[in-house]
Structures are given as C-alpha cells and as structure tokens.
Write a protein that holds these residues in place. Structure first.
Motif, PDB file in Angstrom:
ATOM      1  N   VAL A 207       0.847  -1.194   0.000  1.00  0.00           N
ATOM      2  CA  VAL A 207       0.000   0.000   0.000  1.00  0.00           C
ATOM      3  C   VAL A 207       0.884   1.246   0.000  1.00  0.00           C
ATOM      4  O   VAL A 207       1.779   1.392   0.841  1.00  0.00           O
ATOM      5  CB  VAL A 207      -0.920   0.010   1.238  1.00  0.00           C
ATOM      6  N   VAL A 208       0.602   2.166  -0.960  1.00  0.00           N
ATOM      7  CA  VAL A 208       1.388   3.402  -1.029  1.00  0.00           C
ATOM      8  C   VAL A 208       0.520   4.651  -0.981  1.00  0.00           C
ATOM      9  O   VAL A 208       1.019   5.748  -0.705  1.00  0.00           O
ATOM     10  CB  VAL A 208       2.278   3.431  -2.297  1.00  0.00           C
ATOM     11  N   SER A 209      -0.808   4.505  -1.223  1.00  0.00           N
ATOM     12  CA  SER A 209      -1.667   5.685  -1.151  1.00  0.00           C
ATOM     13  C   SER A 209      -3.117   5.276  -0.942  1.00  0.00           C
ATOM     14  O   SER A 209      -3.503   4.116  -1.200  1.00  0.00           O
ATOM     15  CB  SER A 209      -1.559   6.528  -2.431  1.00  0.00           C
ATOM     16  N   LEU A 210      -3.922   6.238  -0.489  1.00  0.00           N
ATOM     17  CA  LEU A 210      -5.359   6.040  -0.335  1.00  0.00           C
ATOM     18  C   LEU A 210      -6.056   7.319  -0.790  1.00  0.00           C
ATOM     19  O   LEU A 210      -5.811   8.391  -0.239  1.00  0.00           O
ATOM     20  CB  LEU A 210      -5.718   5.740   1.130  1.00  0.00           C
ATOM     21  N   ASP A 211      -6.891   7.178  -1.817  1.00  0.00           N
ATOM     22  CA  ASP A 211      -7.588   8.331  -2.393  1.00  0.00           C
ATOM     23  C   ASP A 211      -6.620   9.469  -2.742  1.00  0.00           C
ATOM     24  O   ASP A 211      -6.877  10.646  -2.484  1.00  0.00           O
ATOM     25  CB  ASP A 211      -8.685   8.834  -1.455  1.00  0.00           C
ATOM     26  N   GLY A 212      -5.470   9.081  -3.269  1.00  0.00           N
ATOM     27  CA  GLY A 212      -4.501  10.066  -3.731  1.00  0.00           C
ATOM     28  C   GLY A 212      -3.564  10.595  -2.672  1.00  0.00           C
ATOM     29  O   GLY A 212      -2.599  11.303  -2.994  1.00  0.00           O
ATOM     30  N   GLU A 213      -3.801  10.273  -1.401  1.00  0.00           N
ATOM     31  CA  GLU A 213      -2.937  10.739  -0.315  1.00  0.00           C
ATOM     32  C   GLU A 213      -1.871   9.688  -0.014  1.00  0.00           C
ATOM     33  O   GLU A 213      -2.192   8.497   0.131  1.00  0.00           O
ATOM     34  CB  GLU A 213      -3.749  11.026   0.943  1.00  0.00           C
ATOM     35  N   PRO A 214      -0.602  10.107   0.101  1.00  0.00           N
ATOM     36  CA  PRO A 214       0.469   9.133   0.377  1.00  0.00           C
ATOM     37  C   PRO A 214       0.248   8.407   1.711  1.00  0.00           C
ATOM     38  O   PRO A 214      -0.225   8.999   2.685  1.00  0.00           O
ATOM     39  CB  PRO A 214       1.736   9.993   0.432  1.00  0.00           C
ATOM     40  N   VAL A 215       0.603   7.145   1.733  1.00  0.00           N
ATOM     41  CA  VAL A 215       0.560   6.340   2.960  1.00  0.00           C
ATOM     42  C   VAL A 215       1.987   5.922   3.280  1.00  0.00           C
ATOM     43  O   VAL A 215       2.562   5.054   2.609  1.00  0.00           O
ATOM     44  CB  VAL A 215      -0.347   5.104   2.793  1.00  0.00           C
ATOM     45  N   THR A 216       2.585   6.564   4.265  1.00  0.00           N
ATOM     46  CA  THR A 216       3.954   6.222   4.667  1.00  0.00           C
ATOM     47  C   THR A 216       4.009   5.610   6.056  1.00  0.00           C
ATOM     48  O   THR A 216       5.020   5.030   6.439  1.00  0.00           O
ATOM     49  CB  THR A 216       4.860   7.464   4.636  1.00  0.00           C
ATOM     50  N   THR A 217       2.925   5.773   6.825  1.00  0.00           N
ATOM     51  CA  THR A 217       2.835   5.143   8.147  1.00  0.00           C
ATOM     52  C   THR A 217       1.511   4.401   8.237  1.00  0.00           C
ATOM     53  O   THR A 217       0.577   4.647   7.452  1.00  0.00           O
ATOM     54  CB  THR A 217       2.889   6.192   9.279  1.00  0.00           C
ATOM     55  N   HIS A 218       1.421   3.502   9.197  1.00  0.00           N
ATOM     56  CA  HIS A 218       0.163   2.776   9.413  1.00  0.00           C
ATOM     57  C   HIS A 218      -0.945   3.760   9.814  1.00  0.00           C
ATOM     58  O   HIS A 218      -2.103   3.607   9.419  1.00  0.00           O
ATOM     59  CB  HIS A 218       0.367   1.726  10.507  1.00  0.00           C
ATOM     60  N   GLN A 219      -0.564   4.779  10.576  1.00  0.00           N
ATOM     61  CA  GLN A 219      -1.541   5.780  10.999  1.00  0.00           C
ATOM     62  C   GLN A 219      -2.121   6.535   9.803  1.00  0.00           C
ATOM     63  O   GLN A 219      -3.295   6.924   9.817  1.00  0.00           O
ATOM     64  CB  GLN A 219      -0.904   6.772  11.986  1.00  0.00           C
ATOM     65  N   ASP A 220      -1.307   6.763   8.754  1.00  0.00           N
ATOM     66  CA  ASP A 220      -1.809   7.432   7.547  1.00  0.00           C
ATOM     67  C   ASP A 220      -2.985   6.656   6.954  1.00  0.00           C
ATOM     68  O   ASP A 220      -4.008   7.241   6.571  1.00  0.00           O
ATOM     69  CB  ASP A 220      -0.706   7.548   6.491  1.00  0.00           C
ATOM     70  N   LEU A 221      -2.840   5.341   6.877  1.00  0.00           N
ATOM     71  CA  LEU A 221      -3.891   4.508   6.292  1.00  0.00           C
ATOM     72  C   LEU A 221      -5.145   4.541   7.149  1.00  0.00           C
ATOM     73  O   LEU A 221      -6.263   4.712   6.640  1.00  0.00           O
ATOM     74  CB  LEU A 221      -3.391   3.079   6.117  1.00  0.00           C
ATOM     75  N   LEU A 222      -4.982   4.389   8.457  1.00  0.00           N
ATOM     76  CA  LEU A 222      -6.143   4.358   9.348  1.00  0.00           C
ATOM     77  C   LEU A 222      -6.840   5.708   9.403  1.00  0.00           C
ATOM     78  O   LEU A 222      -8.078   5.779   9.432  1.00  0.00           O
ATOM     79  CB  LEU A 222      -5.700   3.920  10.754  1.00  0.00           C
ATOM     80  N   ALA A 223      -6.070   6.780   9.415  1.00  0.00           N
ATOM     81  CA  ALA A 223      -6.669   8.110   9.424  1.00  0.00           C
ATOM     82  C   ALA A 223      -7.447   8.354   8.127  1.00  0.00           C
ATOM     83  O   ALA A 223      -8.530   8.971   8.138  1.00  0.00           O
ATOM     84  CB  ALA A 223      -5.596   9.174   9.608  1.00  0.00           C
ATOM     85  N   GLY A 224      -6.921   7.863   7.015  1.00  0.00           N
ATOM     86  CA  GLY A 224      -7.620   8.008   5.749  1.00  0.00           C
ATOM     87  C   GLY A 224      -8.941   7.256   5.744  1.00  0.00           C
ATOM     88  O   GLY A 224      -9.957   7.749   5.237  1.00  0.00           O
ATOM     89  N   LEU A 225      -8.948   6.068   6.332  1.00  0.00           N
ATOM     90  CA  LEU A 225     -10.175   5.271   6.390  1.00  0.00           C
ATOM     91  C   LEU A 225     -11.195   5.888   7.342  1.00  0.00           C
ATOM     92  O   LEU A 225     -12.407   5.716   7.156  1.00  0.00           O
ATOM     93  CB  LEU A 225      -9.846   3.839   6.811  1.00  0.00           C
ATOM     94  N   ASP A 226     -10.717   6.615   8.350  1.00  0.00           N
ATOM     95  CA  ASP A 226     -11.649   7.295   9.266  1.00  0.00           C
ATOM     96  C   ASP A 226     -12.496   8.330   8.525  1.00  0.00           C
ATOM     97  O   ASP A 226     -13.617   8.646   8.962  1.00  0.00           O
ATOM     98  CB  ASP A 226     -10.873   7.996  10.393  1.00  0.00           C
ATOM     99  N   ALA A 227     -11.973   8.854   7.438  1.00  0.00           N
ATOM    100  CA  ALA A 227     -12.694   9.878   6.679  1.00  0.00           C
ATOM    101  C   ALA A 227     -13.629   9.277   5.625  1.00  0.00           C
ATOM    102  O   ALA A 227     -14.301  10.018   4.896  1.00  0.00           O
ATOM    103  CB  ALA A 227     -11.694  10.809   6.001  1.00  0.00           C
ATOM    104  N   VAL A 228     -13.693   7.947   5.547  1.00  0.00           N
ATOM    105  CA  VAL A 228     -14.503   7.259   4.544  1.00  0.00           C
ATOM    106  C   VAL A 228     -15.744   6.670   5.201  1.00  0.00           C
ATOM    107  O   VAL A 228     -15.676   6.097   6.296  1.00  0.00           O
ATOM    108  CB  VAL A 228     -13.678   6.146   3.860  1.00  0.00           C
ATOM    109  N   THR A 229     -16.878   6.785   4.534  1.00  0.00           N
ATOM    110  CA  THR A 229     -18.106   6.149   5.010  1.00  0.00           C
ATOM    111  C   THR A 229     -18.097   4.682   4.596  1.00  0.00           C
ATOM    112  O   THR A 229     -17.891   4.385   3.408  1.00  0.00           O
ATOM    113  CB  THR A 229     -19.347   6.837   4.413  1.00  0.00           C
ATOM    114  N   PRO A 230     -18.282   3.746   5.553  1.00  0.00           N
ATOM    115  CA  PRO A 230     -18.287   2.331   5.189  1.00  0.00           C
ATOM    116  C   PRO A 230     -19.271   2.052   4.056  1.00  0.00           C
ATOM    117  O   PRO A 230     -20.401   2.537   4.054  1.00  0.00           O
ATOM    118  CB  PRO A 230     -18.719   1.640   6.488  1.00  0.00           C
TER     119      PRO A 230
END
Length: 390
Positions: A207-230
């Motif tokens: 995994v390198v990005s989510l919705d165009g935002e770089p993912v360099t830490t595990h927190q980046d991925l989880l924070a990105g998913l927090d902004a997504v509606t299941p």
C-alpha cells in the motif's frame, strides 16, 4: 475361711451354661437403606473426579511494566519477585535504547487471568462449585473461551502470536504519542472472503496511497479510512511487481470505521529500540500498559509520583484501547497486588459495574492519550474528575 456365695456369684449373674439372648432380625428396610447409602456415596465419589465441560477464570499474577522481568506481584510470588528485582541478571520488562530515559517512581501493573480447564486440562465438579461460590472467579463453558478442536499447543501458539503483535502495536502507538514518526511498509497478504478487496488486491501488493494521499505510516492509512463512510469506494494505490497500480475497492466496516477487507503484514522502521520481555504472559490485553510504560520511561516528568496503577486493554497502532476478557478477575488481581487505581477499556464498562473490589478506583479510557492523561492526573493528585464506569 468361708465365703458368702452371693458375693462370688449373685443370683442374677449369668452362668457359663446360660443361653445368650437371640439377636434381633435385620429388617429388609435396613438392608435397602444401607445399600442405597453405599451406592449414593460411590456415585458421589465417581462424580467428583469426572471432568466437566467448564473452564474457570481466576485472578492471575500482575507484573509491573516499569520493573524487571518476572517480578510478579502475586502474594505467593512476592518474595521470589523481590529477589528477581535485586538480581544483577534481571532485565527490565520494558527496555528503551536509543533515546533518553528517566527514573520513575510508582508502578504500572499489567493484569492477567489464570484459566483452568480447556485443552489439556480438566475442571472437576468441586472446582466448579468453588467457582460458582466465589466473587473472584467465573465459570464458563469451555467453548466460550477456547475454540473447538484446538489443542493446547495451538492455543499457546495463538497466544504468543497475539502477544508479539501487541508488543509491536504498543511500541508504534507509544512512539507516535511521543511525537515520533514510525514509517511502515504495509504489505497485503490476502483479502477477507466476501470483501470488496477479494479478487482486486493480490498478495504482495504494498500500500502506497489512499484516495490520492500518500501512505507512509500505518496511521496514515487508518486516518484516511476514518474519513470514509463504510460502503463507499476508495482508490487504493499499491506497488505491484515494482510498478504503481491504482485499485478501486469497496469498503466494508470494522472496528467502527471503514475497512478495506485486506490482511496486512506491516514492517516498521522504529526510530527508537524498544524491547518488551513478557515472560510466560500471552495474549493481546497488555498492550495499553506496555505503551504507558514506554511513554513514562521516556518522559522526564515523573507522572506517577509513587502511585500504583494497574490496568488492561488491547492497543492499536493508532492508539485505540480495545476490550478484553476476564476484566472482573483482573480487578481483583489488581487489588490483591496493591493497586489503588485501575485503567479499564471504555468498551468493558458494562462488565466493570458491580464488580469493583473495595478500595479500587476505576478510570475508563478509550485511547492511549486518555490513559496517559489519567496517570498524569493520578500522580498530580488531581484525579477527582477522571471518568469512571459508573
């Protein structure tokens, strides 16, 4: 010389030739009663040694995460623990290298549960009766604690794997709470059956990005998913065979947030070396207390100021405190080993209410930041306003 016959042989004394009185006949009712009593006693004896389909949870040992390996707080092991603490070969339960550490007063005790029964161990009827009568113990069907068809060796392997994952997550969360960045390589090893990622991702994708935002830490991925509606679609950028590939994944729901439905094998680049030595303790529930120990050792201020705080809770890499099992027994174990305070996961509050031993004050926490604030308030003598489970 003559003798009085009545002195030697009174008239009412039996003579050697006299016939004994006939014995009373044994009634059929007496025989039946005797056989019934004997049969009942034999059945009771057999039942007392037959295994039962139950397991018993009891307060287990506690360990000071600020102390040394194996320095148990149980009454039975207290003397041995003191010797271990004084031994020149004893190693810290939590050790930090590569950063400044500071002396700490007070204790941060992880709590455990001792389980009797399950794979390779039987619980007898007497144990079950004792468990039902005790406030400190609970009796439950074996299958509610151990998965069916699980051997003792398999259960041990699962417990050790959970502990290893807990140590890693606690370290990531603690260092992040302290302001460090912990880069991560998030490799996908599979997709959950029926998830939106099934048939879309491949094992080995990074995994390198989510919705165009770089993912360099595990927190980046989880924070990105927090902004997504299941249920919404996301664009997941991965590196596959050295090339960048953008995938569309329909999210599901997990742990109260949108979930990708993938299994990750994270690899972290730790800026500080942290070693945790749990000894024989397994499972994931010590994560919160490990993370607090790391933070406390790396903070110049003596937050505890001599206070003895016990607690429990899983710890996610983004600092969320998760529910655990056996919290009633852990409360009693904490009291037994001298704790005045107990940090309980907010999601366990329904099991806490009505089971708090006298003299123990329970604080509910939902995040690592909550737990850190709690021990700071306790050490400062300003804990009156801390949230409880009541």
């Amino acid at each position: 010389m003559t003798f009085d016959r009545d002195i030697l042989a009174p008239d009412d004394a039996p003579t050697p030739d006299a016939d004994p009185a006939p014995a009373a006949p044994v009634s059929r009712r007496s025989v039946t009663l005797g056989i019934s009593l004997l049969t009942t006693a034999l059945l009771a004896a057999v039942l007392l040694v037959l295994p039962t389909p139950y397991a018993i949870r009891a307060p287990g040992p506690t360990e000071d995460t600020l102390g040394v390996e194996g320095q148990s707080g149980t009454q039975a092991d207290g003397a041995a623990g003191a010797e271990a603490g004084q031994s020149a070969t004893a190693l810290p339960l939590v050790e930090v290298e590569g950063a400044s550490t500071f002396d700490v007063s007070g204790e941060l005790r992880l709590t455990t549960v001792s389980v009797y029964g399950g794979p390779g161990s039987d619980v007898l009827p007497g144990d079950v009766l004792w468990g039902w009568a005790s406030d400190e113990r609970s009796v439950q069907p074996v299958e509610s604690i151990f998965p069916e068809q699980t051997s003792q060796e398999e259960q041990q392997q699962v417990s050790e794997a959970q502990m290893a994952s807990s140590e890693e997550s606690a370290t990531v969360a603690a260092l992040t709470e302290l302001g460090y960045e912990v880069p991560a390589t998030l490799t996908i090893v599979g997709a959950a059956e029926g998830s939106g990622a099934e048939g879309v991702v491949e094992a080995g994708d990074v995994v390198v990005s989510l919705d165009g935002e770089p993912v360099t830490t595990h927190q980046d991925l989880l924070a990105g998913l927090d902004a997504v509606t299941p249920g919404d679609d996301v664009e997941l950028g991965v590196e596959r065979d050295g090339e960048r590939v953008d995938l569309t994944v329909t999210t599901g729901e997990g742990d109260g947030r949108a979930a990708l439905g993938v299994f990750l094998d994270p690899s972290y680049e730790f800026p500080v070396d942290v070693t945790i030595r749990p000894g024989d303790i397994g499972g994931p529930s010590a994560g919160t207390m490990f993370a607090l120990a790391i933070i406390t050792k790396m903070t110049e201020e003596d937050e505890l100021d001599g206070a003895v705080v016990a607690g429990t809770g899983t710890m996610s890499v983004d600092g969320k405190v998760g529910a655990i099992g056996g919290i009633e027994q852990k409360l009693f174990g904490a009291t037994r080993d001298g704790a005045d305070w107990f940090l309980a996961p907010e999601s366990n509050c329904d099991q806490v209410v009505g089971h708090v031993p006298e003299g123990l004050r329970v604080v509910k926490v939902a995040t690592l930041a909550d737990a850190r604030s709690a021990i700071e308030a306790i050490g400062a003598g300003d804990a009156a306003g801390l949230p409880t489970c009541s």
